[in-house]
Design an enzyme around this catalytic site. Structure first.
Site, PDB file in Angstrom:
ATOM      1  N   HIS A 307       1.090  -1.031   0.004  1.00  0.00           N
ATOM      2  CA  HIS A 307      -0.114   0.048  -0.147  1.00  0.00           C
ATOM      3  C   HIS A 307       0.878   1.226  -0.181  1.00  0.00           C
ATOM      4  O   HIS A 307       1.772   1.275   0.536  1.00  0.00           O
ATOM      5  CB  HIS A 307      -0.835  -0.035   1.291  1.00  0.00           C
ATOM      6  CG  HIS A 307      -1.944   1.015   1.034  1.00  0.00           C
ATOM      7  ND1 HIS A 307      -1.986   2.189   1.352  1.00  0.00           N
ATOM      8  CD2 HIS A 307      -3.084   0.532   0.636  1.00  0.00           C
ATOM      9  CE1 HIS A 307      -3.254   2.681   1.118  1.00  0.00           C
ATOM     10  NE2 HIS A 307      -4.214   1.972   0.650  1.00  0.00           N
ATOM     11  N   ASP A 364      -8.049  -5.209   0.051  1.00  0.00           N
ATOM     12  CA  ASP A 364      -8.621  -6.064  -0.894  1.00  0.00           C
ATOM     13  C   ASP A 364      -8.226  -7.356  -0.888  1.00  0.00           C
ATOM     14  O   ASP A 364      -8.762  -8.421  -1.558  1.00  0.00           O
ATOM     15  CB  ASP A 364      -8.068  -5.459  -2.202  1.00  0.00           C
ATOM     16  CG  ASP A 364      -8.917  -4.215  -2.481  1.00  0.00           C
ATOM     17  OD1 ASP A 364     -10.133  -3.988  -2.115  1.00  0.00           O
ATOM     18  OD2 ASP A 364      -8.489  -3.172  -3.006  1.00  0.00           O
TER      19      ASP A 364
HETATM   20  N1  ACO Z   1       3.936  -7.788  -4.753  1.00  0.00           N
HETATM   21  C1  ACO Z   1       5.525  -7.607  -5.031  1.00  0.00           C
HETATM   22  N2  ACO Z   1       6.267  -6.767  -4.820  1.00  0.00           N
HETATM   23  C2  ACO Z   1       5.806  -5.476  -4.550  1.00  0.00           C
HETATM   24  C3  ACO Z   1       4.519  -5.465  -4.394  1.00  0.00           C
HETATM   25  C4  ACO Z   1       3.490  -6.487  -4.648  1.00  0.00           C
HETATM   26  N3  ACO Z   1       2.196  -6.573  -4.385  1.00  0.00           N
HETATM   27  N4  ACO Z   1       3.874  -4.293  -4.007  1.00  0.00           N
HETATM   28  C5  ACO Z   1       5.123  -3.638  -4.076  1.00  0.00           C
HETATM   29  N5  ACO Z   1       6.236  -4.381  -4.338  1.00  0.00           N
HETATM   30  C6  ACO Z   1       7.672  -4.011  -4.438  1.00  0.00           C
HETATM   31  C7  ACO Z   1       8.229  -3.271  -5.662  1.00  0.00           C
HETATM   32  O1  ACO Z   1       8.509  -4.052  -6.557  1.00  0.00           O
HETATM   33  C8  ACO Z   1       9.146  -2.448  -5.156  1.00  0.00           C
HETATM   34  O2  ACO Z   1      10.212  -3.153  -4.965  1.00  0.00           O
HETATM   35  P1  ACO Z   1      11.731  -2.449  -5.381  1.00  0.00           P
HETATM   36  O3  ACO Z   1      11.726  -1.495  -4.220  1.00  0.00           O
HETATM   37  O4  ACO Z   1      12.742  -3.580  -5.235  1.00  0.00           O
HETATM   38  O5  ACO Z   1      11.718  -1.824  -6.497  1.00  0.00           O
HETATM   39  C9  ACO Z   1       8.616  -1.767  -3.390  1.00  0.00           C
HETATM   40  O6  ACO Z   1       7.861  -2.866  -3.241  1.00  0.00           O
HETATM   41  C10 ACO Z   1       7.858  -0.668  -3.392  1.00  0.00           C
HETATM   42  O7  ACO Z   1       6.620  -0.732  -4.295  1.00  0.00           O
HETATM   43  P2  ACO Z   1       5.995   0.582  -5.250  1.00  0.00           P
HETATM   44  O8  ACO Z   1       5.193   0.149  -6.259  1.00  0.00           O
HETATM   45  O9  ACO Z   1       7.137   1.626  -5.440  1.00  0.00           O
HETATM   46  O10 ACO Z   1       5.056   1.140  -4.151  1.00  0.00           O
HETATM   47  P3  ACO Z   1       4.135   1.988  -4.392  1.00  0.00           P
HETATM   48  O11 ACO Z   1       3.697   2.785  -3.103  1.00  0.00           O
HETATM   49  O12 ACO Z   1       4.105   2.849  -5.607  1.00  0.00           O
HETATM   50  O13 ACO Z   1       2.755   1.018  -4.773  1.00  0.00           O
HETATM   51  C11 ACO Z   1       0.781  -0.388  -4.744  1.00  0.00           C
HETATM   52  C12 ACO Z   1       1.692   0.679  -3.883  1.00  0.00           C
HETATM   53  C13 ACO Z   1       0.258   0.014  -6.274  1.00  0.00           C
HETATM   54  C14 ACO Z   1      -0.320  -0.982  -3.927  1.00  0.00           C
HETATM   55  C15 ACO Z   1       1.688  -1.598  -4.771  1.00  0.00           C
HETATM   56  O14 ACO Z   1       1.999  -2.121  -3.553  1.00  0.00           O
HETATM   57  C16 ACO Z   1       0.826  -2.816  -5.625  1.00  0.00           C
HETATM   58  O15 ACO Z   1       0.936  -2.859  -6.687  1.00  0.00           O
HETATM   59  N6  ACO Z   1       0.298  -3.616  -4.884  1.00  0.00           N
HETATM   60  C17 ACO Z   1      -0.674  -4.641  -5.647  1.00  0.00           C
HETATM   61  C18 ACO Z   1      -2.051  -4.065  -6.006  1.00  0.00           C
HETATM   62  C19 ACO Z   1      -2.918  -3.692  -4.907  1.00  0.00           C
HETATM   63  O16 ACO Z   1      -3.072  -4.580  -4.086  1.00  0.00           O
HETATM   64  N7  ACO Z   1      -3.436  -2.568  -5.082  1.00  0.00           N
HETATM   65  C20 ACO Z   1      -4.434  -2.341  -4.050  1.00  0.00           C
HETATM   66  C21 ACO Z   1      -3.923  -1.049  -3.116  1.00  0.00           C
HETATM   67  S1  ACO Z   1      -5.140  -0.670  -2.103  1.00  0.00           S
HETATM   68  C22 ACO Z   1      -6.311   0.122  -2.758  1.00  0.00           C
HETATM   69  O17 ACO Z   1      -6.058   0.855  -3.604  1.00  0.00           O
HETATM   70  C23 ACO Z   1      -7.757   0.162  -2.161  1.00  0.00           C
END
Ligand code: ACO
Length: 428
Positions: A307, A364
């Site tokens: 998140h 979620d």
């Molecule tokens: N699975 C694996 N790796 C992940 C995940 C995941 N679900 N989420 C983040 N990471 C990793 C990224 O690859 C990144 O790794 P790195 O630093 O080695 O490059 C690090 O964790 C940080 O991730 P970001 O994408 O930079 O974090 P950001 O804050 O931009 O994104 C997000 C947050 C979009 C929610 C992300 O965690 C994600 O894509 N999760 C899966 C989708 C999801 O569940 N979305 C619902 C969010 S809740 C809502 O909107 C109601």
């Protein structure tokens, strides 16, 4: 706390006011920076940018706190109803018994949707995604309510549009579901409370009385409450920014629905269930899928994990996980995907990749399992999120108007080509 911050650029120093919110959040106010210095700030994805001052929802992602108007989400999810929470968000505090009764009555008076709105369903191809239908139909409500397009509506007129939107949204969502089955729509029964009425229109039949289980209504209330607001985020900021151009309420909410659709935001609930089903069909080897999520050459992400702001735990996920166990037990459902979800969570919570990046299950991760247990198909999940988020979007839109916020218009840093001359097509 210092009341100014100094920014030094070359040999010039600029004093920038420091402000503090009621929960101790600190910010540097840069609203005059460009006028003073000629500089703008760059913050792609708004990770460090406060877009507004808001009195609606507070969350502290480091410790996992979420409050609506000062009330902890745990208390609201346990004791309140969705309509009461909608009142709280939109009008600023919990209603008295009389205020709540009037609010419910007003909503029940507006649940009918113009019959001509049904013609849209003849135009949508069968199988078209419910979110595409929902954003179109909510946008179309403006056309069916020309009074809402008038500039400078009075407070009473704005309130009427708010009530109409809350009332008609549940009818429209249930009609989308009924139409997806090819079934006739079910009309609202206004003696029911909001959530029972919604379940009646969604799962009821014209031919016989279908009793709506109070356990199901209670689970649905909880899910809607947990989704009702979440301060500034992709869809809410969209609603505020569209509304800031003086676009009407329906257009602003329709834009929010589109923003919510993406799998990185509200669309994650659908993506989670699809992922869990895929893992189940693949033999249920959670280690294999955890490895894929960690592999930077593999685009797979563990949906429902991570998140932007929660870096400890998502308090909504805790409540939902328990609600999920309760509802499956009460309905006597043995769901294999729930077991896979629990296994994935267990492994991920101890895996250094997820621990270091502070990736925890979000709201979620478990909501789709409950929606499935209640009988909703996967592609309706994000629509249900939108139904829950509606009061939050409305409250944020109303606050933006009340604050007389200027039109949202970010700056950019241009990095494209400079000074090219047009050449004739033959010479390119
Ligand atoms: N699975 C694996 N790796 C992940 C995940 C995941 N679900 N989420 C983040 N990471 C990793 C990224 O690859 C990144 O790794 P790195 O630093 O080695 O490059 C690090 O964790 C940080 O991730 P970001 O994408 O930079 O974090 P950001 O804050 O931009 O994104 C997000 C947050 C979009 C929610 C992300 O965690 C994600 O894509 N999760 C899966 C989708 C999801 O569940 N979305 C619902 C969010 S809740 C809502 O909107 C109601």
């Amino acid at each position: 706390m210092a009341d100014t911050a100094q920014l030094k650029i070359g040999d010039k120093t600029y004093d920038l006011p420091v402000i503090e919110g009621t929960e101790g959040e600190k910010a540097i106010d840069i609203s005059k920076l460009r006028d003073q210095s000629g500089y703008v700030t760059l913050d792609i994805g708004y990770k460090n940018t406060g877009a507004t001052k808001s009195a609606i929802t507070f969350l502290d992602g480091e410790v996992g706190i979420l409050k609506y108007r000062g009330y902890p989400i745990e208390q609201l999810a346990e004791k309140s109803t969705f309509v009461e929470v909608a009142y709280l968000l939109i009008y600023g505090d919990l209603p008295s018994a009389e205020q709540l009764k009037n609010f419910e009555l007003e909503i029940s008076r507006h649940t009918l949707v113009h019959e001509d709105m049904k013609k849209f369903f003849d135009g949508f191809p069968s199988g078209s995604h419910p979110m595409g239908q929902l954003s179109s139909l909510i946008g179309a409500l403006a056309a069916f309510n020309p009074a809402s397009l008038k500039q400078s509506l009075s407070a009473e007129e704005v309130n009427l549009e708010i009530i109409k939107l809350i009332a008609k949204m549940s009818t429209i969502v249930s009609w989308i579901y009924k139409k997806s089955l090819g079934h006739p729509v079910i009309y609202p029964r206004n003696q029911y409370d909001y959530v029972t009425n919604f379940m009646h229109m969604t799962f009821g039949q014209r031919t016989e009385e279908v009793e709506i289980d109070p356990v199901v209504v209670s689970a649905m209330n909880k899910l809607l409450i947990l989704h009702a607001d979440h301060e500034q985020n992709c869809s809410t900021s969209t609603v505020r920014i569209v509304g800031s151009s003086d676009a009407n309420l329906y257009a602003s909410i329709s834009a929010g629905i589109s923003a919510l659709w993406g799998p990185l935001h509200g669309g994650a609930n659908q993506a989670v269930i699809e992922m869990l089903q895929k893992i189940k069909e693949d033999g249920g080897d959670t280690d294999k899928w955890i490895a894929k999520a960690k592999d930077k050459n593999d685009p797979f992400r563990l949906m429902g994990f991570g998140h932007r702001v929660y870096k400890n735990f998502d308090p909504r996920a805790k409540i939902i996980k328990k609600a999920c166990d309760d509802i499956l037990e009460k309905l006597g459902i043995n769901d294999e995907t729930l077991e896979i979800a629990k296994k994935l969570e267990e492994v991920a919570l101890h895996d250094p990749y997820f621990v270091e990046r502070k990736l925890y299950p979000n709201v979620d991760f478990y909501s789709g399992i409950i929606y499935t247990a209640l009988g909703f198909p996967t592609d309706m999940f994000t629509v249900l999120f939108a139904l829950g988020r509606l009061p939050g979007w409305i409250a944020q839109w109303k606050e933006m108007k009340a604050n007389k916020e200027p039109i949202g218009r970010p700056r950019q840093i241009y990095v494209g080509a400079t000074d090219k001359n047009y050449t004739d097509i033959k010479n390119r």
